[in-house]
Design an enzyme around this catalytic site. Structure first.
Site, PDB file in Angstrom:
ATOM      1  CE  LYS A  38     -70.257  61.749  60.193  1.00  0.00           C
ATOM      2  NZ  LYS A  38     -70.606  62.062  61.502  1.00  0.00           N
ATOM      3  CG  MET A  51     -66.990  55.726  68.534  1.00  0.00           C
ATOM      4  SD  MET A  51     -67.002  57.466  68.054  1.00  0.00           S
ATOM      5  CE  MET A  51     -67.353  58.273  69.597  1.00  0.00           C
ATOM      6  N   PRO A 107     -80.365  52.560  70.409  1.00  0.00           N
ATOM      7  CG  PRO A 107     -80.233  51.025  72.139  1.00  0.00           C
ATOM      8  CD  PRO A 107     -80.944  52.253  71.718  1.00  0.00           C
ATOM      9  CG  ASP A 131     -75.605  59.471  61.469  1.00  0.00           C
ATOM     10  OD1 ASP A 131     -75.476  60.112  60.421  1.00  0.00           O
ATOM     11  OD2 ASP A 131     -75.470  59.965  62.596  1.00  0.00           O
ATOM     12  CB  THR A 140     -76.917  57.019  75.034  1.00  0.00           C
ATOM     13  OG1 THR A 140     -75.637  57.049  74.430  1.00  0.00           O
ATOM     14  CG2 THR A 140     -76.782  56.625  76.495  1.00  0.00           C
ATOM     15  CB  ALA A 141     -74.586  52.751  72.659  1.00  0.00           C
ATOM     16  N   PRO A 175    -126.092  52.540 100.300  1.00  0.00           N
ATOM     17  CG  PRO A 175    -126.741  50.331 100.746  1.00  0.00           C
ATOM     18  CD  PRO A 175    -126.382  51.250  99.642  1.00  0.00           C
ATOM     19  N   GLY A 222     -78.050  57.401  65.567  1.00  0.00           N
ATOM     20  CA  GLY A 222     -78.030  56.271  66.499  1.00  0.00           C
ATOM     21  C   GLY A 222     -77.932  56.768  67.930  1.00  0.00           C
ATOM     22  N   GLY A 223     -78.550  56.047  68.840  1.00  0.00           N
ATOM     23  CA  GLY A 223     -78.445  56.400  70.258  1.00  0.00           C
ATOM     24  C   GLY A 223     -79.069  57.740  70.552  1.00  0.00           C
ATOM     25  CG  ASP A 224     -79.100  61.578  73.439  1.00  0.00           C
ATOM     26  OD1 ASP A 224     -80.292  61.703  73.777  1.00  0.00           O
ATOM     27  OD2 ASP A 224     -78.318  62.548  73.357  1.00  0.00           O
ATOM     28  CB  ILE A 280     -74.413  60.479  73.953  1.00  0.00           C
ATOM     29  CG1 ILE A 280     -75.357  60.902  75.075  1.00  0.00           C
ATOM     30  CG2 ILE A 280     -73.251  59.634  74.482  1.00  0.00           C
ATOM     31  CD1 ILE A 280     -74.701  61.428  76.314  1.00  0.00           C
TER      32      ILE A 280
HETATM   33  N1  SAH Z   1     -74.959  58.792  69.659  1.00  0.00           N
HETATM   34  C1  SAH Z   1     -74.636  57.408  69.875  1.00  0.00           C
HETATM   35  C2  SAH Z   1     -73.161  57.139  69.865  1.00  0.00           C
HETATM   36  C3  SAH Z   1     -72.502  57.397  68.561  1.00  0.00           C
HETATM   37  S1  SAH Z   1     -70.793  57.030  68.602  1.00  0.00           S
HETATM   38  C4  SAH Z   1     -75.270  56.948  71.190  1.00  0.00           C
HETATM   39  O1  SAH Z   1     -75.751  57.773  71.965  1.00  0.00           O
HETATM   40  O2  SAH Z   1     -75.291  55.742  71.442  1.00  0.00           O
HETATM   41  C5  SAH Z   1     -70.761  55.432  67.919  1.00  0.00           C
HETATM   42  C6  SAH Z   1     -70.401  54.415  68.969  1.00  0.00           C
HETATM   43  O3  SAH Z   1     -71.508  54.138  69.798  1.00  0.00           O
HETATM   44  C7  SAH Z   1     -70.001  53.078  68.422  1.00  0.00           C
HETATM   45  O4  SAH Z   1     -68.668  53.058  68.007  1.00  0.00           O
HETATM   46  C8  SAH Z   1     -70.195  52.211  69.636  1.00  0.00           C
HETATM   47  O5  SAH Z   1     -69.138  52.376  70.547  1.00  0.00           O
HETATM   48  C9  SAH Z   1     -71.430  52.813  70.253  1.00  0.00           C
HETATM   49  N2  SAH Z   1     -72.665  52.107  69.861  1.00  0.00           N
HETATM   50  C10 SAH Z   1     -73.683  52.613  69.171  1.00  0.00           C
HETATM   51  N3  SAH Z   1     -74.661  51.698  69.033  1.00  0.00           N
HETATM   52  C11 SAH Z   1     -74.241  50.590  69.678  1.00  0.00           C
HETATM   53  C12 SAH Z   1     -74.814  49.309  69.934  1.00  0.00           C
HETATM   54  N4  SAH Z   1     -76.016  48.992  69.468  1.00  0.00           N
HETATM   55  N5  SAH Z   1     -74.091  48.427  70.655  1.00  0.00           N
HETATM   56  C13 SAH Z   1     -72.883  48.745  71.132  1.00  0.00           C
HETATM   57  N6  SAH Z   1     -72.300  49.944  70.926  1.00  0.00           N
HETATM   58  C14 SAH Z   1     -72.977  50.853  70.215  1.00  0.00           C
END
Ligand code: SAH
Length: 470
Positions: free
Chosen positions: A272, A385, A227, A250, A333-334, A43, A303-305, A308
């Site tokens: 490293k 770093m 991270p 890594d 990235t971190a 309806p 780690g991260g991107d 970066i």
């Molecule tokens: N490609 C990575 C960075 C590599 S250089 C990214 O995009 O995050 C490595 C540095 O990243 C470390 O010395 C530190 O400064 C930072 N880092 C990576 N992981 C981290 C975390 N979980 N907490 C804080 N700093 C971090």
């Protein structure tokens, strides 16, 4: 099994929906996708069905249901939400021998509608036989996460090459092998990442070269692992990790992320740490290339991107030069991970109009940075770093005009269970790092936003901070 699983062909066939509300609109959406000729009996109808009517996509009988409505229908869907009406529809359909579904009333239905995952033309139906619809939707979510968004495109792609492959690979067993390799191989990966044109060219070469008899070709994905917290992986990263033959990773890749690697995949640590290189960059490049040239699906996990401070660019160029198929998958990235877990916004309308990601380490120790530019106000400076040189960095920024009272945060192992953060002012940055025992991996955040982090309060309350900054 309480129900027989099947897919109905309703293209250009009549289907009836009784009801005009939300539940009816949901049925209509599906039926239109399946190409049915839909009639709605109700309806009154809601906005969505009204819009479909305006498009001429459905027919409407604007009145209450009468038993005769079910005649000539291929399937009937009752979705009025009114017990009396829904029961009458069910009864009329059963009497007329027409399959009927009543929304949320399995006991009145002759068939039920599953939860679906759609990657057209791939469709996956999920049913708990009516026992636990919520569970069905959980399963759906899990499958949804697992399947690449472009899976349907991949099916269409394969379909468009079916007859060509049949012509060039007439033997059925070889053809099976060809398709097996195809779905595991780099061309399928290209389709899944949306690079269909390149995939088409490569597929033509494959088909023309009767690739079924060629050895498999390896590939590399340079993948950002985020991270540390495995929940912060992208869906594509997860998929690639779970399919990889070899994972080359890594030191910064979190243990939780490595747990997701297929059990029978090979894992190679090339980590490293500061001052101690277990493998040089050249060795890593060569290793990644060698594994791929041996026909393996390699994930180069960082780690991260990867782009970066991750040397992703160097590795990408190295592999491209050698003609090895390679893709890059971004990671969190971190800076973004650490900002999120400490509640520290990297930009803020009142405090930071830009963000700079900088390294605290140069090729020979001291980073080659434009300190005057970095010292400019209204931006957030994130230093990777940098904990080893924290004091030096602070001295340089202050010498180039940055307010010594600028808030700072140092975040170690952000997003991991052992994460730690310390807050203070730029003038005391070196002391802050030493005193908190932070040794890395850690980030330094410099800027007024550092005072907004959850734990930074009340030591650096924003009201006072604004007064300092003005
Ligand atoms: N490609 C990575 C960075 C590599 S250089 C990214 O995009 O995050 C490595 C540095 O990243 C470390 O010395 C530190 O400064 C930072 N880092 C990576 N992981 C981290 C975390 N979980 N907490 C804080 N700093 C971090």
């Amino acid at each position: 099994m309480n129900y027989f699983p099947a897919f109905f062909d309703l293209r250009d066939r009549p289907a009836l929906i009784v009801g005009g509300g939300e539940a009816a609109a949901r049925r209509l959406r599906l039926l239109r996708k399946a190409g049915a000729r839909v009639t709605v009996v109700a309806p009154r109808v809601g906005n969505e069905i009204a819009a479909a009517l305006a498009e001429g996509a459905v027919a409407l009988r604007q009145r209450g249901f009468v038993s005769g409505d079910v005649n000539g229908q291929t399937a009937v869907f009752a979705a009025t939400g009114l017990d009396g009406v829904d029961s009458r529809v069910a009864e009329a359909a059963r009497t007329a021998g027409v399959p009927v579904n009543v929304a949320d009333r399995a006991e009145l239905s002759s068939f039920i509608v599953p939860a679906i995952v759609e990657r057209d033309p791939v469709v996956i139906g999920i049913s708990t036989g009516g026992a636990a619809p919520v569970l069905a939707s959980r399963v759906r979510e899990a499958i949804e996460r697992l399947l690449p968004a472009r899976l349907g495109g991949l099916a269409d792609f394969a379909d468009s090459f079916r007859s060509a492959v049949k012509a060039t690979v007439p033997n059925a067993a070889s053809r099976l092998r060809f398709w097996d390799r195809f779905f595991d191989g780099p061309v399928a990966d290209q389709v899944l990442t949306g690079n269909e044109r390149a995939a088409r060219e490569r597929m033509l070469t494959l088909v023309n070269n009767r690739a079924a008899n060629e050895p498999p070709r390896g590939s590399v994905a340079i993948v950002g692992a985020g991270p540390g917290d495995p929940d912060l992986l992208t869906l594509r990263a997860l998929r690639l990790i779970q399919r990889a033959d070899v994972v080359i990773y890594d030191k910064l890749v979190g243990p939780g992320v490595l747990d997701l690697v297929r059990r029978d995949a090979e894992r190679i640590h090339v980590g490293k740490s500061r001052g101690h290189h277990s493998k040089g960059q050249d060795e890593i490049n060569a290793l990644v290339a060698e594994e791929a040239l041996g026909g393996k699906r390699v994930v180069r996990l960082k780690g991260g991107d990867p782009f970066i401070f991750g040397r992703g660019g160097e590795e990408l160029a190295y592999l491209r030069e050698r003609g090895i198929p390679v893709e890059v998958v971004p990671g969190i990235t971190a800076a973004l991970g650490c900002a999120a877990v400490t509640g520290l916004p990297l930009t803020h309308r009142d405090h930071a109009q830009a963000v700079t990601l900088a390294t605290g380490q140069g090729k020979d120790g001291e980073p080659d940075l434009d300190w005057a530019a970095l010292a400019r106000l209204n931006q957030t400076l994130v230093i990777y770093m940098g904990v080893g040189a924290a004091g030096r960095i602070a001295t340089r920024l202050i010498a180039h005009g940055l307010d010594a009272a600028t808030p700072v945060a140092v975040i170690e192992n952000g997003t991991l269970p052992n994460q730690k953060a310390a807050y203070g002012r730029l003038s005391g940055l070196g002391w802050l790092v030493r005193q908190s025992g932070i040794a890395g991996p850690a980030l330094i955040v410099i800027g007024r936003v550092a005072a907004l982090a959850d734990a930074a309060l009340p030591a650096l309350e924003p009201a006072r901070l604004r007064a300092v900054a003005v």
